[in-house]
Design a protein around this motif. Sequence first.
Motif, PDB file in Angstrom:
ATOM      1  N   ASP A 119       3.518  45.264 -67.504  1.00  0.00           N
ATOM      2  CA  ASP A 119       2.846  45.081 -66.214  1.00  0.00           C
ATOM      3  C   ASP A 119       2.973  46.338 -65.350  1.00  0.00           C
ATOM      4  O   ASP A 119       2.034  46.699 -64.633  1.00  0.00           O
ATOM      5  CB  ASP A 119       3.428  43.883 -65.473  1.00  0.00           C
ATOM      6  N   TRP A 129       0.531  49.019 -66.690  1.00  0.00           N
ATOM      7  CA  TRP A 129      -0.855  48.768 -66.326  1.00  0.00           C
ATOM      8  C   TRP A 129      -0.986  48.731 -64.807  1.00  0.00           C
ATOM      9  O   TRP A 129      -1.228  47.683 -64.208  1.00  0.00           O
ATOM     10  CB  TRP A 129      -1.359  47.483 -66.964  1.00  0.00           C
ATOM     11  N   ASN A 130      -0.847  49.919 -64.227  1.00  0.00           N
ATOM     12  CA  ASN A 130      -0.982  50.032 -62.781  1.00  0.00           C
ATOM     13  C   ASN A 130      -2.457  49.928 -62.374  1.00  0.00           C
ATOM     14  O   ASN A 130      -3.349  49.808 -63.220  1.00  0.00           O
ATOM     15  CB  ASN A 130      -0.364  51.344 -62.286  1.00  0.00           C
ATOM     16  N   GLU A 131      -2.706  49.998 -61.094  1.00  0.00           N
ATOM     17  CA  GLU A 131      -4.065  49.817 -60.587  1.00  0.00           C
ATOM     18  C   GLU A 131      -5.025  50.858 -61.157  1.00  0.00           C
ATOM     19  O   GLU A 131      -6.176  50.541 -61.492  1.00  0.00           O
ATOM     20  CB  GLU A 131      -4.056  49.897 -59.064  1.00  0.00           C
ATOM     21  N   THR A 132      -4.549  52.091 -61.288  1.00  0.00           N
ATOM     22  CA  THR A 132      -5.415  53.159 -61.797  1.00  0.00           C
ATOM     23  C   THR A 132      -5.869  52.871 -63.219  1.00  0.00           C
ATOM     24  O   THR A 132      -7.062  52.996 -63.546  1.00  0.00           O
ATOM     25  CB  THR A 132      -4.679  54.507 -61.748  1.00  0.00           C
ATOM     26  N   VAL A 151      -5.904  49.980 -64.802  1.00  0.00           N
ATOM     27  CA  VAL A 151      -6.723  48.764 -64.833  1.00  0.00           C
ATOM     28  C   VAL A 151      -8.158  49.085 -64.434  1.00  0.00           C
ATOM     29  O   VAL A 151      -9.121  48.615 -65.065  1.00  0.00           O
ATOM     30  CB  VAL A 151      -6.126  47.684 -63.914  1.00  0.00           C
ATOM     31  N   GLU A 152      -8.322  49.897 -63.407  1.00  0.00           N
ATOM     32  CA  GLU A 152      -9.668  50.252 -62.945  1.00  0.00           C
ATOM     33  C   GLU A 152     -10.413  51.075 -63.994  1.00  0.00           C
ATOM     34  O   GLU A 152     -11.625  50.913 -64.181  1.00  0.00           O
ATOM     35  CB  GLU A 152      -9.583  51.009 -61.628  1.00  0.00           C
TER      36      GLU A 152
END
Length: 347
Positions: free
Chosen positions: A185, A188-191, A193-194
């Motif tokens: 988790d 899979w940071n925001e960057t 994931v985007e």
Amino acid sequence: MYIKKIVIAVLLLGLVGMGIFAWYVYDTIFAPNTAFNNSEAHVYIPTNASFDKVVAELEPLLQDVASFKVVAEKKEYISNIKPGHFILKPGMSNNDIINTIRSRNVPIMVKFNNQERLENLAGHLSRQIEPDSLTLLKVFRDEAFLDSTGFSKETALGMYIPNTYEFYWNTTASDFRDRMQTEYDRFWNETRVEKAKALGLTKNEVLSLAAIVQKETAKVEERPRVAGVYINRIQLGMPLQADPTVIYAKKLAENDFDQIIKRVLYVDLALDSPYNTYKVKGVPPGPISMPDISSIDAVLNYEDHDYLYFVADVTNFGYHKFAKTLAQHNRNKAAYVQWVNSQGVNR
């Protein structure tokens, strides 16, 4: 006068006795009791170990086992044994040793990468931490856990991001697995994931594609270009046609992951398997191996180009020749096939 001499003699004997006793106590508790010359010795005490097991672990490292047992009993260690990884230093006394193995559990660095299946990962980890491979594998495959985290038996390997992690040696199998979910988790940071969303891929699909990229090239700097080829094929609706997936499909169908396959044959391309990307479009249902971070990021940061094909470069081993057209690719492939035939590689 005679009685006075007797009293003095008794006192002197008492003092001598006390001195001998004090020396015995000091020698038993505080004198050095190690028998190794290395800078340190590593001791691993299993969970629920008996005192006899502890003694067996320590015996090669001690000069005097009997004195250690005496001090262990006096310090009530026998009823308060702790599991873990402990480090002893030369010159330690029994008191030092017992204090160490009672309260100074030292973490270890756990490393893993390039594992092909959960079975391989479990076996690799069992040589680094206390749980055995069967216990680890059972926990990794636990259906309730997989359901609760959105993984399946096909995608579960992707949860274990290859790296070096600090763990206590006596970490339980479930605690290890849960920590790996936390690391997943965090990875899979925001960057990231985007970037996956921009590709139209799920995290699991990114991991599956990254595994193919890693199998295709060991050159980290080439991975974004290889990833770009597969992204182009996906966007055009072409099958991936990745040889490593065919190899995996063959191993899976034959339940033989020890076989070494250096060359994919035309007969292999007809294999009926969801992992055969010559027959099934899209990304396989799960990773065909454990992709490392460089491969995952190569997919997320793929090279934007017009290449649709690539083949091993026999003039620059380890790298590949890329082509935009099938005609160009066939010329590159002919050179590769000629070289493979000259080497007598039939399988």
